[in-house]
Design a protein around this motif. Sequence first.
Motif, PDB file in Angstrom:
ATOM      1  N   UNK A 148      48.017  69.569 -28.808  1.00 23.52           N
ATOM      2  CA  UNK A 148      48.707  69.216 -27.477  1.00 23.52           C
ATOM      3  C   UNK A 148      48.954  67.897 -27.074  1.00 23.52           C
ATOM      4  N   UNK A 149      48.008  66.520 -26.904  1.00 25.78           N
ATOM      5  CA  UNK A 149      48.630  65.772 -26.904  1.00 25.78           C
ATOM      6  C   UNK A 149      50.040  65.410 -27.267  1.00 25.78           C
ATOM      7  N   UNK A 150      50.523  65.300 -28.684  1.00 28.67           N
ATOM      8  CA  UNK A 150      52.127  64.866 -28.950  1.00 28.67           C
ATOM      9  C   UNK A 150      52.415  65.780 -28.281  1.00 28.67           C
ATOM     10  N   UNK A 151      52.804  66.819 -27.962  1.00 23.59           N
ATOM     11  CA  UNK A 151      53.365  68.238 -26.960  1.00 23.59           C
ATOM     12  C   UNK A 151      53.469  67.675 -25.818  1.00 23.59           C
ATOM     13  N   UNK A 152      52.651  67.263 -25.607  1.00 24.48           N
ATOM     14  CA  UNK A 152      52.525  67.277 -23.536  1.00 24.48           C
ATOM     15  C   UNK A 152      53.273  65.637 -24.242  1.00 24.48           C
ATOM     16  N   UNK A 153      53.266  64.491 -24.839  1.00 20.50           N
ATOM     17  CA  UNK A 153      54.399  63.336 -24.334  1.00 20.50           C
ATOM     18  C   UNK A 153      55.641  63.873 -24.295  1.00 20.50           C
ATOM     19  N   UNK A 154      55.827  64.406 -25.131  1.00 20.70           N
ATOM     20  CA  UNK A 154      57.304  64.913 -25.937  1.00 20.70           C
ATOM     21  C   UNK A 154      58.038  65.734 -24.837  1.00 20.70           C
ATOM     22  N   UNK A 155      56.892  66.290 -23.905  1.00 18.83           N
ATOM     23  CA  UNK A 155      57.156  67.319 -22.629  1.00 18.83           C
ATOM     24  C   UNK A 155      57.675  65.986 -21.728  1.00 18.83           C
ATOM     25  N   UNK A 156      57.254  65.562 -21.689  1.00 18.29           N
ATOM     26  CA  UNK A 156      57.092  64.875 -20.592  1.00 18.29           C
ATOM     27  C   UNK A 156      58.293  64.100 -20.434  1.00 18.29           C
ATOM     28  N   UNK A 157      58.516  63.040 -21.993  1.00 19.31           N
ATOM     29  CA  UNK A 157      59.413  62.219 -22.123  1.00 19.31           C
ATOM     30  C   UNK A 157      61.354  62.698 -22.598  1.00 19.31           C
ATOM     31  N   UNK A 158      60.999  64.037 -22.335  1.00 21.87           N
ATOM     32  CA  UNK A 158      61.688  65.242 -22.268  1.00 21.87           C
ATOM     33  C   UNK A 158      62.465  64.984 -24.331  1.00 21.87           C
ATOM     34  N   UNK A 159      61.458  65.170 -24.782  1.00 18.88           N
ATOM     35  CA  UNK A 159      62.128  65.926 -26.455  1.00 18.88           C
ATOM     36  C   UNK A 159      61.975  66.604 -26.645  1.00 18.88           C
ATOM     37  N   UNK A 160      63.371  67.118 -26.652  1.00 16.35           N
ATOM     38  CA  UNK A 160      63.818  68.770 -26.255  1.00 16.35           C
ATOM     39  C   UNK A 160      63.141  69.798 -27.934  1.00 16.35           C
ATOM     40  N   UNK A 161      61.517  69.128 -28.271  1.00 12.91           N
ATOM     41  CA  UNK A 161      61.568  70.130 -29.604  1.00 12.91           C
ATOM     42  C   UNK A 161      61.038  71.379 -29.624  1.00 12.91           C
ATOM     43  N   UNK A 162      61.759  72.322 -28.507  1.00 11.77           N
ATOM     44  CA  UNK A 162      61.779  73.144 -28.287  1.00 11.77           C
ATOM     45  C   UNK A 162      62.885  73.542 -28.774  1.00 11.77           C
ATOM     46  N   UNK A 163      64.277  73.215 -29.074  1.00 15.66           N
ATOM     47  CA  UNK A 163      65.685  73.709 -29.461  1.00 15.66           C
ATOM     48  C   UNK A 163      65.662  74.483 -30.569  1.00 15.66           C
ATOM     49  N   UNK A 164      64.784  74.606 -31.458  1.00 16.07           N
ATOM     50  CA  UNK A 164      64.645  75.903 -32.942  1.00 16.07           C
ATOM     51  C   UNK A 164      64.184  76.485 -32.503  1.00 16.07           C
ATOM     52  N   UNK A 165      63.477  76.449 -31.085  1.00 14.86           N
ATOM     53  CA  UNK A 165      62.182  77.764 -31.213  1.00 14.86           C
ATOM     54  C   UNK A 165      62.421  78.659 -30.372  1.00 14.86           C
ATOM     55  N   UNK A 166      61.526  79.554 -30.464  1.00 14.09           N
ATOM     56  CA  UNK A 166      62.090  81.576 -30.157  1.00 14.09           C
ATOM     57  C   UNK A 166      61.715  81.320 -28.539  1.00 14.09           C
ATOM     58  N   UNK A 167      61.422  82.710 -28.316  1.00 15.68           N
ATOM     59  CA  UNK A 167      61.581  82.948 -26.149  1.00 15.68           C
ATOM     60  C   UNK A 167      60.065  82.544 -25.978  1.00 15.68           C
ATOM     61  N   UNK A 168      58.944  82.381 -26.787  1.00 13.41           N
ATOM     62  CA  UNK A 168      57.824  82.352 -26.592  1.00 13.41           C
ATOM     63  C   UNK A 168      57.321  80.187 -26.498  1.00 13.41           C
ATOM     64  N   UNK A 169      58.359  80.124 -28.054  1.00 14.72           N
ATOM     65  CA  UNK A 169      58.187  78.983 -27.765  1.00 14.72           C
ATOM     66  C   UNK A 169      58.567  78.168 -26.479  1.00 14.72           C
ATOM     67  N   UNK A 175      55.314  75.241 -19.462  1.00 13.35           N
ATOM     68  CA  UNK A 175      54.474  74.853 -18.781  1.00 13.35           C
ATOM     69  C   UNK A 175      54.041  73.626 -19.498  1.00 13.35           C
ATOM     70  N   UNK A 176      53.816  73.273 -20.931  1.00 13.73           N
ATOM     71  CA  UNK A 176      54.147  71.753 -20.515  1.00 13.73           C
ATOM     72  C   UNK A 176      54.521  71.051 -20.354  1.00 13.73           C
ATOM     73  N   UNK A 177      55.556  70.731 -19.910  1.00 16.28           N
ATOM     74  CA  UNK A 177      56.219  69.942 -19.154  1.00 16.28           C
ATOM     75  C   UNK A 177      55.222  70.403 -17.617  1.00 16.28           C
ATOM     76  N   UNK A 178      54.828  71.370 -17.178  1.00 12.29           N
ATOM     77  CA  UNK A 178      54.393  70.933 -15.540  1.00 12.29           C
ATOM     78  C   UNK A 178      53.082  70.395 -15.789  1.00 12.29           C
ATOM     79  N   UNK A 179      52.614  70.235 -16.313  1.00 14.93           N
ATOM     80  CA  UNK A 179      51.174  70.268 -17.063  1.00 14.93           C
ATOM     81  C   UNK A 179      51.161  68.325 -16.497  1.00 14.93           C
ATOM     82  N   UNK A 180      52.763  68.054 -17.331  1.00 15.12           N
ATOM     83  CA  UNK A 180      52.622  66.722 -17.507  1.00 15.12           C
ATOM     84  C   UNK A 180      53.030  66.315 -16.012  1.00 15.12           C
ATOM     85  N   UNK A 181      53.441  66.524 -15.187  1.00 15.24           N
ATOM     86  CA  UNK A 181      53.499  66.438 -13.571  1.00 15.24           C
ATOM     87  C   UNK A 181      52.340  65.463 -13.323  1.00 15.24           C
ATOM     88  N   UNK A 182      51.146  65.773 -13.806  1.00 19.14           N
ATOM     89  CA  UNK A 182      49.759  65.205 -13.063  1.00 19.14           C
ATOM     90  C   UNK A 182      49.364  64.268 -13.965  1.00 19.14           C
TER      91      UNK A 182
END
Length: 281
Positions: A148-169, A175-182
């Motif tokens: 979870x911490x790795x994904x929060x960091x990726x989301x905060x910095x703009x790593x598009x780790x979801x590019x190859x994932x489905x709609x749910x991912x 949602x993680x990107x929203x959390x990182x705003x705080x």
Amino acid sequence: MEEVIKIQKQLDKVHRVQLEMALEVKRICDLYNIKYFLIAGTLLGAVRHGGFIPWDDDMDIGMLREDYEKFITIAKTELSSKYVLQTWDEDINFGQPFAKIRKNGTRFVEKNSSKVEGHKGIYIDIFPFDNVPENLIARKVHSIKIYLLKRLIFSKLGYEVWLDGGKIKKIIYKFLYFITKFISINKMKKLLEKEMKKYNTMNTDLIVAIGGSYGYKKESIKREWIKDLTTIKFENKDFLCPKDYHSYLTHFYGDYMKPPPENKRYNRHGIIEIDFGSDEE
């Protein structure tokens, strides 16, 4: 076939640059008595091909945490000016919990990090290994927190780790990107590093490379596999590797001497741009 030949010629040039950087890492480690060892596809390439796997696009080196931190400290002043040491302490936009050595004047852009600021030169990876808790419940909690911490960091910095994932991912990462705003990026990095090192004062049978691409469970290996090191030829140069490389490679690849089918051999990291700069022929 022509396209494959073109890709292979490019990769051969990438490999020459990566070998050059690996020899610089080896020089520093030999000079300062720092233990390192080839891992992952780099070790597989050494055993199966005598060097790079022809279709691989990176180079991986491992160190136990103590050696890793010693290397990072020394490399800040000892590393040749042709290269740059990239860690998340040195580069605030870098979100990986390991180090890269990159060559100045080159570009090697991965799809998932193409929009992230920072150095994007041709690189090799250096992974620290940390202890894995013995208790199975603690191990599961450890892995979830780190994920979870790795994904929060990726989301905060703009790593598009979801590019190859489905709609749910994609929804999860938004949602993680929203959390990182705080939460500040430095706070998240400190939390992840603390969690990574949490069990390093204990004697454990397993160690793990947190930043590895195979995930926490697969990346957890027996300490005894890398306890003793030996030398192996890699592109006709001597590098250190685990003496029990057979157990290590079997764990990751099964029948590791059998190459994968041709349709699974190229562009594993999603490289979308390569520029050799002054090394261009």
